[in-house]
Design an enzyme around this catalytic site. Structure first.
Site, PDB file in Angstrom:
ATOM      1  N   ASN A  32     -28.328 -39.611 -31.000  1.00  0.00           N
ATOM      2  CA  ASN A  32     -28.112 -38.274 -30.440  1.00  0.00           C
ATOM      3  C   ASN A  32     -29.168 -37.886 -29.410  1.00  0.00           C
ATOM      4  O   ASN A  32     -29.157 -36.765 -28.886  1.00  0.00           O
ATOM      5  CB  ASN A  32     -28.051 -37.215 -31.548  1.00  0.00           C
ATOM      6  CG  ASN A  32     -29.357 -37.053 -32.302  1.00  0.00           C
ATOM      7  OD1 ASN A  32     -30.369 -37.688 -31.982  1.00  0.00           O
ATOM      8  ND2 ASN A  32     -29.362 -36.199 -33.308  1.00  0.00           N
ATOM      9  N   LEU A  33     -30.093 -38.813 -29.116  1.00  0.00           N
ATOM     10  CA  LEU A  33     -31.132 -38.637 -28.093  1.00  0.00           C
ATOM     11  C   LEU A  33     -32.095 -37.505 -28.418  1.00  0.00           C
ATOM     12  O   LEU A  33     -32.758 -36.962 -27.521  1.00  0.00           O
ATOM     13  CB  LEU A  33     -30.493 -38.412 -26.709  1.00  0.00           C
ATOM     14  CG  LEU A  33     -29.491 -39.487 -26.260  1.00  0.00           C
ATOM     15  CD1 LEU A  33     -28.914 -39.148 -24.897  1.00  0.00           C
ATOM     16  CD2 LEU A  33     -30.142 -40.868 -26.242  1.00  0.00           C
ATOM     17  N   ASN A  35     -34.920 -37.735 -30.121  1.00  0.00           N
ATOM     18  CA  ASN A  35     -36.286 -38.216 -29.904  1.00  0.00           C
ATOM     19  C   ASN A  35     -36.258 -39.598 -29.245  1.00  0.00           C
ATOM     20  O   ASN A  35     -37.048 -40.482 -29.580  1.00  0.00           O
ATOM     21  CB  ASN A  35     -37.054 -38.269 -31.230  1.00  0.00           C
ATOM     22  CG  ASN A  35     -38.556 -38.402 -31.036  1.00  0.00           C
ATOM     23  OD1 ASN A  35     -39.115 -37.869 -30.082  1.00  0.00           O
ATOM     24  ND2 ASN A  35     -39.211 -39.122 -31.929  1.00  0.00           N
ATOM     25  N   SER A  36     -35.324 -39.757 -28.311  1.00  0.00           N
ATOM     26  CA  SER A  36     -35.181 -41.033 -27.602  1.00  0.00           C
ATOM     27  C   SER A  36     -34.625 -40.747 -26.216  1.00  0.00           C
ATOM     28  O   SER A  36     -34.309 -39.599 -25.886  1.00  0.00           O
ATOM     29  CB  SER A  36     -34.261 -41.979 -28.386  1.00  0.00           C
ATOM     30  OG  SER A  36     -33.001 -41.385 -28.601  1.00  0.00           O
ATOM     31  N   PHE A  80     -31.322 -46.212 -38.934  1.00  0.00           N
ATOM     32  CA  PHE A  80     -32.619 -45.726 -38.471  1.00  0.00           C
ATOM     33  C   PHE A  80     -32.638 -44.212 -38.259  1.00  0.00           C
ATOM     34  O   PHE A  80     -33.712 -43.608 -38.270  1.00  0.00           O
ATOM     35  CB  PHE A  80     -32.984 -46.375 -37.124  1.00  0.00           C
ATOM     36  CG  PHE A  80     -33.165 -47.859 -37.156  1.00  0.00           C
ATOM     37  CD1 PHE A  80     -34.306 -48.430 -37.682  1.00  0.00           C
ATOM     38  CD2 PHE A  80     -32.189 -48.698 -36.631  1.00  0.00           C
ATOM     39  CE1 PHE A  80     -34.482 -49.800 -37.683  1.00  0.00           C
ATOM     40  CE2 PHE A  80     -32.351 -50.070 -36.629  1.00  0.00           C
ATOM     41  CZ  PHE A  80     -33.505 -50.625 -37.157  1.00  0.00           C
ATOM     42  N   ASN A  99     -30.633 -33.288 -41.910  1.00  0.00           N
ATOM     43  CA  ASN A  99     -30.537 -34.442 -41.021  1.00  0.00           C
ATOM     44  C   ASN A  99     -30.697 -35.760 -41.770  1.00  0.00           C
ATOM     45  O   ASN A  99     -29.842 -36.652 -41.670  1.00  0.00           O
ATOM     46  CB  ASN A  99     -31.609 -34.321 -39.925  1.00  0.00           C
ATOM     47  CG  ASN A  99     -31.361 -35.260 -38.759  1.00  0.00           C
ATOM     48  OD1 ASN A  99     -31.371 -36.465 -38.921  1.00  0.00           O
ATOM     49  ND2 ASN A  99     -31.167 -34.687 -37.586  1.00  0.00           N
ATOM     50  N   SER A 124     -39.718 -45.546 -45.878  1.00  0.00           N
ATOM     51  CA  SER A 124     -41.102 -45.321 -45.474  1.00  0.00           C
ATOM     52  C   SER A 124     -42.046 -45.462 -46.657  1.00  0.00           C
ATOM     53  O   SER A 124     -41.685 -45.158 -47.803  1.00  0.00           O
ATOM     54  CB  SER A 124     -41.227 -43.908 -44.884  1.00  0.00           C
ATOM     55  OG  SER A 124     -42.565 -43.501 -44.779  1.00  0.00           O
ATOM     56  N   TYR A 148     -40.901 -34.880 -45.670  1.00  0.00           N
ATOM     57  CA  TYR A 148     -40.365 -36.093 -45.047  1.00  0.00           C
ATOM     58  C   TYR A 148     -40.227 -37.216 -46.075  1.00  0.00           C
ATOM     59  O   TYR A 148     -39.179 -37.855 -46.181  1.00  0.00           O
ATOM     60  CB  TYR A 148     -41.268 -36.530 -43.899  1.00  0.00           C
ATOM     61  CG  TYR A 148     -40.961 -37.916 -43.386  1.00  0.00           C
ATOM     62  CD1 TYR A 148     -39.778 -38.165 -42.684  1.00  0.00           C
ATOM     63  CD2 TYR A 148     -41.838 -38.972 -43.603  1.00  0.00           C
ATOM     64  CE1 TYR A 148     -39.480 -39.434 -42.221  1.00  0.00           C
ATOM     65  CE2 TYR A 148     -41.551 -40.243 -43.141  1.00  0.00           C
ATOM     66  CZ  TYR A 148     -40.377 -40.476 -42.455  1.00  0.00           C
ATOM     67  OH  TYR A 148     -40.082 -41.733 -42.007  1.00  0.00           O
ATOM     68  N   LYS A 152     -36.749 -39.234 -47.686  1.00  0.00           N
ATOM     69  CA  LYS A 152     -36.558 -40.688 -47.756  1.00  0.00           C
ATOM     70  C   LYS A 152     -36.291 -41.123 -49.198  1.00  0.00           C
ATOM     71  O   LYS A 152     -35.424 -41.971 -49.456  1.00  0.00           O
ATOM     72  CB  LYS A 152     -37.782 -41.412 -47.202  1.00  0.00           C
ATOM     73  CG  LYS A 152     -37.947 -41.293 -45.696  1.00  0.00           C
ATOM     74  CD  LYS A 152     -36.820 -41.987 -44.951  1.00  0.00           C
ATOM     75  CE  LYS A 152     -37.047 -42.029 -43.467  1.00  0.00           C
ATOM     76  NZ  LYS A 152     -35.927 -42.657 -42.723  1.00  0.00           N
ATOM     77  N   ASN A 178     -47.090 -48.652 -40.972  1.00  0.00           N
ATOM     78  CA  ASN A 178     -47.402 -47.919 -39.728  1.00  0.00           C
ATOM     79  C   ASN A 178     -47.073 -48.763 -38.498  1.00  0.00           C
ATOM     80  O   ASN A 178     -47.942 -49.485 -37.998  1.00  0.00           O
ATOM     81  CB  ASN A 178     -48.880 -47.510 -39.713  1.00  0.00           C
ATOM     82  CG  ASN A 178     -49.212 -46.495 -40.790  1.00  0.00           C
ATOM     83  OD1 ASN A 178     -49.322 -46.844 -41.959  1.00  0.00           O
ATOM     84  ND2 ASN A 178     -49.370 -45.247 -40.403  1.00  0.00           N
ATOM     85  N   ASP A 294     -53.900 -35.763 -45.829  1.00  0.00           N
ATOM     86  CA  ASP A 294     -54.184 -37.125 -45.372  1.00  0.00           C
ATOM     87  C   ASP A 294     -54.825 -37.937 -46.497  1.00  0.00           C
ATOM     88  O   ASP A 294     -55.741 -37.452 -47.178  1.00  0.00           O
ATOM     89  CB  ASP A 294     -55.129 -37.111 -44.172  1.00  0.00           C
ATOM     90  CG  ASP A 294     -54.400 -36.893 -42.864  1.00  0.00           C
ATOM     91  OD1 ASP A 294     -53.160 -36.811 -42.886  1.00  0.00           O
ATOM     92  OD2 ASP A 294     -55.068 -36.804 -41.816  1.00  0.00           O
TER      93      ASP A 294
END
Length: 335
Positions: A32-33, A35-36, A80, A99, A124, A148, A152, A178, A294
Site C-alpha cells: 500500500n506504499l 512506508n515504501s 511482510f 493493521n 520479530s 508492536y 506480532k 535487527n 530499551d
C-alpha cells in the site's frame, strides 16, 4: 513456485524478492506504499531482469486479496506487510492492532477461501520481551513489552491455532532480530519515511548531512562499552533465510517458529565505529539519557535455523555498514 509477497516493496520484502526471483520463483507483490516507494519496482527490475507483477492495495482488502491469489495462481504467501514502529505502536495501539492483526486475519481468510495453505510470517524478536536468559532461543517465554510486539505475538498465536485446526497448513514464523545493510548493488535498501526510528538509517542521514548528529540513548548500561547491544543481521542474509524457510515449508506441515539472527551481540559504539570506517570520517554524536523500555542487551540463539533451514548468516558487520552507505549515497545522488 508462484509466491505473493505482502509488503513486498518494503525493506525486507524487496530484498527477499531479489533472492526468490534469482532462485527462479514467480514473485508477485502487493503493497500500500505506506512506508515504501513505488520506484523500488524499477530497481527490482534492474536487479532481477524481470518485471514483477505489482498490486497497489491494502492487505486488509479481502476482495483484492482473493482476486490476486486466484489470478496469479499463488501457491505460497510471505507476509511482510505491517506497521513496525515500537514508539508509534504505543501511541496508536488501535491502528497497530487493526493493521497488523486485522490485516493478517484478512490474508488468512483469503488464503483459506482459495485453499492456499503455505505461509511464511514476518515476526520479530520483540515477542520475547525482557530476557529471562540469553541468548533467546525459540522456547524462551513470550512476554512482549510493547504494543508492536504484542501484535506480532497475537498473529503467531492465531497461526498456531490455525495450524492445529487443519493439519494441511504449513506455516513458518521467522523471528527477526535487527536487519540492516542493503543489496550489494546499492539500488535497494532501507528508506523510511520521515526521521528514521532505526539506528542504521539514522546514521546514514547524519553522514549525508540530513540530520545534525546521532543521539546515543544511554552509555551506562552493564554492557561491553556501556551502550546497548543488539543482534544486527545483514538484510541479504535475512532474505536468504526466507528462501531456506520456503524449502522447509515444502517439506513439512504444521507451525514452526525460528530465530533469524547472527547470535553475536554488537554495541551501538561498535556499529558506529564500523560505519565510520565505511565513510572514513567521524560521526557527530551526543549521549542522551536512556529511553524507557530499551533493553541493555539481546541476541539470538540460531541453532534451530541451522538445524532446520541449513542456514547461517554469512555477512559481517563491515559488509552491513558498507552496503548501507553505498545505498545512501545512491539515494542522495538522485534526490
Amino acid at each position: 513456485m508462484n509466491i505473493l509477497l505482502t509488503g513486498g516493496l518494503g525493506f525486507i520484502g524487496s530484498h527477499t524478492a531479489t533472492v526468490l526471483a534469482d532462485y527462479g520463483h514467480h514473485v508477485v507483490i502487493i503493497d500500500n506504499l505506506y512506508n515504501s516507494q513505488k520506484e523500488t519496482l524499477n530497481s527490482l527490475r534492474s536487479i532481477t531482469g524481470k518485471v514483477l507483477p505489482f498490486y497497489e492495495g491494502d492487505v486488509r482488502d479481502l476482495p483484492l486479496l482473493k482476486r490476486i491469489l486466484k489470478e496469479e495462481q499463488i501457491e505460497c504467501v510471505i507476509h511482510f506487510a505491517g506497521l513496525k514502529s515500537v514508539a508509534q505502536s504505543q501511541t496508536n495501539p488501535l491502528e497497530y492492532f487493526d493493521n497488523n492483526v486485522g490485516g493478517s486475519i484478512a490474508l488468512l481468510e483469503a488464503m483459506q477461501a482459495i485453499n492456499i495453505k503455505k505461509l511464511i510470517f514476518s515476526s520479530s524478536a520483540t515477542v520475547y520481551g525482557a530476557p529471562q536468559y540469553l541468548p533467546y532461543d525459540e522456547a524462551h517465554p513470550l512476554q512482549p513489552i510493547n504494543v508492536y510486539g504484542r501484535t506480532k505475538l497475537q498473529v503467531e498465536e492465531i497461526l498456531q491455532d490455525l495450524s492445529q485446526s487443519d493439519d494441511a497448513w504449513s506455516i513458518v514464523c521467522l523471528r527477526y532480530f535487527n536487519p540492516i545493510g542493503a543489496h550489494n548493488c546499492g539500488l535497494i535498501g532501507e528508506r523510511p519515511q520521515g526521521i528514521p526510528n532505526n539506528l542504521m538509517p539514522y546514521l546514514c542521514q547524519v553522514a549525508s548531512g540530513q540530520l545534525p548528529h546521532l543521539n546515543i540513548f544511554g552509555d551506562d548500561y552493564d554492557t561491553k562499552d556501556g551502550t546497548g547491544e543488539r543482534d544486527y543481521i545483514h538484510v541479504m542474509d535475512l532474505a536468504e533465510g526466507h528462501a531456506a524457510a520456503l524449502a522447509l515449508m515444502n517439506r513439512q506441515t504444521g507451525f514452526e517458529a525460528i530465530n533469524l539472527g547472527t547470535g553475536n551481540p554488537v554495541s551501538v559504539y561498535e556499529l558506529v565505529h564500523a560505519f565510520e570506517r565505511s565513510i572514513q570520517r567521524t560521526i557527530p554524536r551526543i549521549v542522551q539519557k536512556r529511553r524507557s523500555g530499551d533493553l541493555p542487551i539481546y541476541y539470538a540463539k540460531v541453532d534451530k535455523a541451522s538445524r532446520l533451514l541449513n542456514w547461517r548468516a554469512q555477512r559481517d558487520l563491515q559488509a552491513m555498514c558498507d552496503s548501507s552507505w553505498k545505498y545512501e549515497q545512491k539515494i542522495r545522488a538522485v534526490l
